[in-house]
Design an enzyme around this catalytic site. Structure first.
Site, PDB file in Angstrom:
ATOM      1  N   GLU A 228      87.786 -10.552  29.723  1.00 54.96           N
ATOM      2  CA  GLU A 228      86.616 -10.061  29.340  1.00 54.96           C
ATOM      3  C   GLU A 228      85.396 -11.132  29.461  1.00 54.96           C
ATOM      4  O   GLU A 228      85.711 -12.119  29.126  1.00 54.96           O
ATOM      5  CB  GLU A 228      86.516  -9.518  27.825  1.00 54.96           C
TER       6      GLU A 228
ATOM      7  N   CYS B 184      83.454 -12.686  17.603  1.00 59.27           N
ATOM      8  CA  CYS B 184      84.207 -13.947  17.788  1.00 59.27           C
ATOM      9  C   CYS B 184      85.407 -13.810  17.312  1.00 59.27           C
ATOM     10  O   CYS B 184      85.818 -13.493  16.127  1.00 59.27           O
ATOM     11  CB  CYS B 184      83.474 -15.082  17.042  1.00 59.27           C
TER      12      CYS B 184
END
Length: 372
Positions: free
Chosen positions: A91, A345
């Site tokens: 990704e 994150c």
């Protein structure tokens, strides 16, 4: 035999040199592919006739394909699911910032939306950090130079990318050769990104840090410290056993002495583990000889099995106040983007058994706002 990406610069240069073709044609090829990602290489104009059969037999314009693109509700974040030639997925995450909405050094900034791309360097990761979803995948394989650069090519179809951060899946310094070559391509024609707008993040691979400035001068270095002492680091980051904190800090001091650059310190805030006042004082003392910016990162849930909890806002603010007030260390709290698409994150993981994407990773404070 698998075809090579035309963005595998080293392989393409070697083939051209062996065939007596000038390597000065390579940026022309890359420019054409960037503008026409799905093109046939026979369509690249103005190449020597010998170049076409060579390209046709050994290279493809793109070896990866875009499997899906998902926007966050506020459309500030776009998560790209990219299928590699070997069938694996990685990704990349695009984050958009409107410079008109903030200030820099207290002054209004002109301009408009600028975009940062978070790229992956490996499928999976060997580091096994317990707070990061990618660690649950284990390590699959390194990405080639071309597979790293192709993430930028895919992203350019959605937004003009100004900054690139190597904070996606994998440990970039464990794929060192491909990392260096990918950055060299990104900073050359036709991409022409500034090295100062590229950030490489690492858990602290000391031997690679020791040569990074020579190989990639002016690129930003971000280091995932995540704990101010070796025992806590080893508990939450098993790979830290191979990179003792004292030796890592020595390497960072040498790096800074040579590069004269600010070092970015990433610190994930885990409730009751590394977010107490004593930890803030320990971190401040650890960093007192460095010119550093600390980025405090709220923990993002990575599944019901996680034993970690997000630090309270009160603890984060107190931690930041100690670093700023007592140790005069510039400290930011990372703005969270893309959580609704698992694009924040530490959430990057690709579950191939379910053929779905479940995460992303991102630098959520604009790197240009952190430069001193």
């Amino acid at each position: 035999m698998a075809m090579r990406s035309v963005f595998d610069g080293g392989a393409l240069r070697t083939e051209f040199e062996s065939a007596g073709i000038s390597i000065h044609f390579i940026p022309l090829i890359w420019k054409h592919v960037l503008q026409n990602p799905g093109c046939d290489l026979d369509s690249v104009p103005s190449l020597p006739s010998a170049a076409y059969p060579l390209l046709r037999s050994k290279f493809r314009a793109m070896t990866s394909s875009l499997a899906a693109a998902v926007d966050s509700k506020d459309r500030d974040t776009t998560k790209l699911l990219i299928r590699l030639q070997n069938g694996a997925f990685v990704e990349a995450v695009i984050m958009r910032y409107d410079t008109r909405l903030g200030k820099y050094n207290g002054n209004p900034r002109p301009g408009g939306v600028r975009s940062t791309l978070c790229v992956s360097s490996q499928v999976g990761c060997k580091m096994g950090c317990k707070f990061c979803a990618t660690g649950t995948m284990g390590f699959k394989n390194n990405l080639s130079t071309g597979e790293i650069v192709e993430q930028l090519v895919h992203a350019q179809q959605f937004s003009r990318i100004r900054n690139v951060v190597f904070m996606g899946m994998g440990e970039p310094l464990n794929n060192y050769k491909a990392l260096v070559e990918a950055v060299e391509i990104m900073t050359g024609l036709p991409f022409q990104l500034s090295p100062k707008k590229i950030t490489v993040s690492t858990v602290g691979i000391i031997h690679a840090i020791n040569k990074l400035h020579d190989d990639l001068p002016n690129v930003n270095l971000a280091v995932s410290i995540h704990a101010p002492d070796q025992d806590i680091r080893c508990q939450i980051m098993p790979a830290a056993r191979a990179f003792p904190l004292g030796k890592l800090m020595d390497a960072l001091q040498t790096y800074q002495n040579n590069s004269k650059q600010t070092i970015f310190i990433e610190y994930i805030m885990l409730d009751g583990i590394n977010d107490q006042e004593q930890h803030a004082h320990q971190l401040g003392k650890l960093l007192e000889t460095l010119k550093a910016v600390v980025n405090l990162i709220p923990f993002n849930p990575i599944g019901i099995s996680s034993c970690f909890r997000t630090s309270s806002e009160q603890n984060v603010k107190r931690f930041q106040k100690i670093l700023r007030g007592v140790y005069n260390i510039r400290t930011t709290v990372r703005q969270q983007m893309g959580q609704d698409i698992s694009g924040a994150c530490g959430q990057l993981v690709v579950n191939l058994s379910e053929q779905r994407s479940a995460g992303g990773a991102s630098l959520l404070t604009d790197i240009e706002d952190l430069r001193i």
